[in-house]
Design a protein around this motif. Sequence first.
Motif, PDB file in Angstrom:
ATOM      1  N   PRO A   4      -7.935  -1.875  -8.713  1.00 47.07           N
ATOM      2  CA  PRO A   4      -7.959  -1.787 -10.174  1.00 47.07           C
ATOM      3  C   PRO A   4      -7.404  -0.476 -10.739  1.00 47.07           C
ATOM      4  O   PRO A   4      -7.308   0.523 -10.044  1.00 47.07           O
ATOM      5  N   HIS A   5      -7.020  -0.577 -12.015  1.00 46.47           N
ATOM      6  CA  HIS A   5      -6.653   0.593 -12.805  1.00 46.47           C
ATOM      7  C   HIS A   5      -7.970   1.223 -13.244  1.00 46.47           C
ATOM      8  O   HIS A   5      -8.670   0.664 -14.073  1.00 46.47           O
ATOM      9  N   ALA A   9       0.846  -1.192   0.000  1.00 49.01           N
ATOM     10  CA  ALA A   9       0.000   0.000   0.000  1.00 49.01           C
ATOM     11  C   ALA A   9       0.880   1.240   0.000  1.00 49.01           C
ATOM     12  O   ALA A   9       1.920   1.265   0.636  1.00 49.01           O
ATOM     13  N   GLY A  10       0.412   2.229  -0.735  1.00 50.89           N
ATOM     14  CA  GLY A  10       1.138   3.494  -0.708  1.00 50.89           C
ATOM     15  C   GLY A  10       2.152   3.585  -1.823  1.00 50.89           C
ATOM     16  O   GLY A  10       1.993   4.371  -2.733  1.00 50.89           O
ATOM     17  N   GLY A  11       3.196   2.758  -1.767  1.00 45.83           N
ATOM     18  CA  GLY A  11       4.232   2.848  -2.774  1.00 45.83           C
ATOM     19  C   GLY A  11       3.819   2.210  -4.083  1.00 45.83           C
ATOM     20  O   GLY A  11       4.298   2.582  -5.140  1.00 45.83           O
ATOM     21  N   LYS A  40      -2.088   1.379  -7.749  1.00 47.02           N
ATOM     22  CA  LYS A  40      -3.463   1.178  -7.300  1.00 47.02           C
ATOM     23  C   LYS A  40      -4.171   0.238  -8.259  1.00 47.02           C
ATOM     24  O   LYS A  40      -4.146   0.448  -9.463  1.00 47.02           O
ATOM     25  N   TYR A  65       0.658   1.770 -17.434  1.00 43.91           N
ATOM     26  CA  TYR A  65       0.209   1.850 -16.040  1.00 43.91           C
ATOM     27  C   TYR A  65       1.166   0.986 -15.224  1.00 43.91           C
ATOM     28  O   TYR A  65       0.985  -0.224 -15.118  1.00 43.91           O
TER      29      TYR A  65
END
Lengths: 197, 252
Positions: free
Chosen positions: A116-117, A109-111, A114, A160
Amino acid sequence: MVTIIDYGTGNLRSVTNALARLGADYILTADPEAIRQAERVLLPGVGEAATAMRMLREKGLADTLRNLTCPVLGICLGMQLLCTHSEEGDTDCLGIFPNRVRRFFSGSAGGGLKVPHVGWNSIHSLKSPLYHHIAEGEYVYYVHSYAAEINACTAAATDYGGWFSGSLHQDNFYGCQFHPEKSGAAGGRILANFLSL
Amino acid sequence: MLAKRIIPCLDIRDGQTVKGIHFEGLQNVGDPVELGRRYADEGADELVYLDISATVEGRKTFSELVARIAREIDIPFTVGGGISTAEDAGALLLAGADKVTVNSAAVRDPGLIDEIAGRYGSQFIVVAVDARMDDAGRWVVTTHGGRTPTERELFSWAREAQERGAGEILFTSMNHDGTKSGYPCETFARLASELSIPIIASGGAGTVEHIAEVLTAGRADAALAASIFHYGEIPIPVLKRALHERGIAVRL
């Protein structure tokens, strides 16, 4: 006339609404004979790959779809089902595009990325009649957690956390990982290009 | 590159938009479809329609409206207001909504998130969280438009919502909502560091700079606003151009 494959997964409303906006006639069917006679086929898909493949096989549609010679467009999961294999439910797919479909790596989390795209991302290296009059770098709307790798069939690439196939094309088969039916004017143009193939 | 999203929010009562200015060339500012299409043409990336009807009749009108929006609008739209069961959400999916947003009902019954995500997928459910910072510096989750404080705390509730299957979090600071003084960017940045799903920032925007800050320092994925768009204070094309000039990826 567009024949929309209605194999019992997800909601087809946004696709039928988009075709209606373009003034195209359509039918919804899962009847193999009707699909063999089709002038143009649209394979939509919202849901999970393994379940969707099972539904297609149960309805006797896997070979029907593979053998089509008319223009076929798979949208989102529909495009993934045209690939060889999906990590989602570890399922073999229809094998029309020689691509494997893998989950985005979300990392911690965080780095991390995300998943789903979700949202508007740009399409590049456009090469298929679907992108006639579509500018390089045009934005289209994506919602997905799995993506097809880049290869010779890639008709549009999106970045992405790495590049993936936003679109695929081989012979009479086309795929859009994004949702043209939700991609504003550009999406309408892409669908209209499919209708004029 | 994934674009940051700009999302106008339209409040609907009895099938009509509640706020609205006199857009040039718009016949009926009260018509949610016409206003939505106008926003879409201006470059809005998504639309949110919130039903604030208090009556059964008004809610029925809303679901008919959702079907009409789906027919006529070609960008994604989220609907919310009064969704308290997975069946409510399913009916809106069938009517053509791309996503639903749940707020108070999820706080009351967190299992609702699992149920909607399980049936229709995480991409279909946005959990809206209204929170107010108390005197001790704790973000208290509230319901009913900020009027009712709950036992829950913002960060743990947002994480729980994510674990239960929320696809996105829409966070509104009740300390900032309506003030036009900007967003609590540090709070947004902390949410972004604790969550792996997209975050939509709402409540507090008064200037282009506020929105730019929440999308950069605040690490939000999208900004939602109502009055700055409805009253024409910051037209969407002006906002997007200004964000682009600041090096923020937006769909122009």
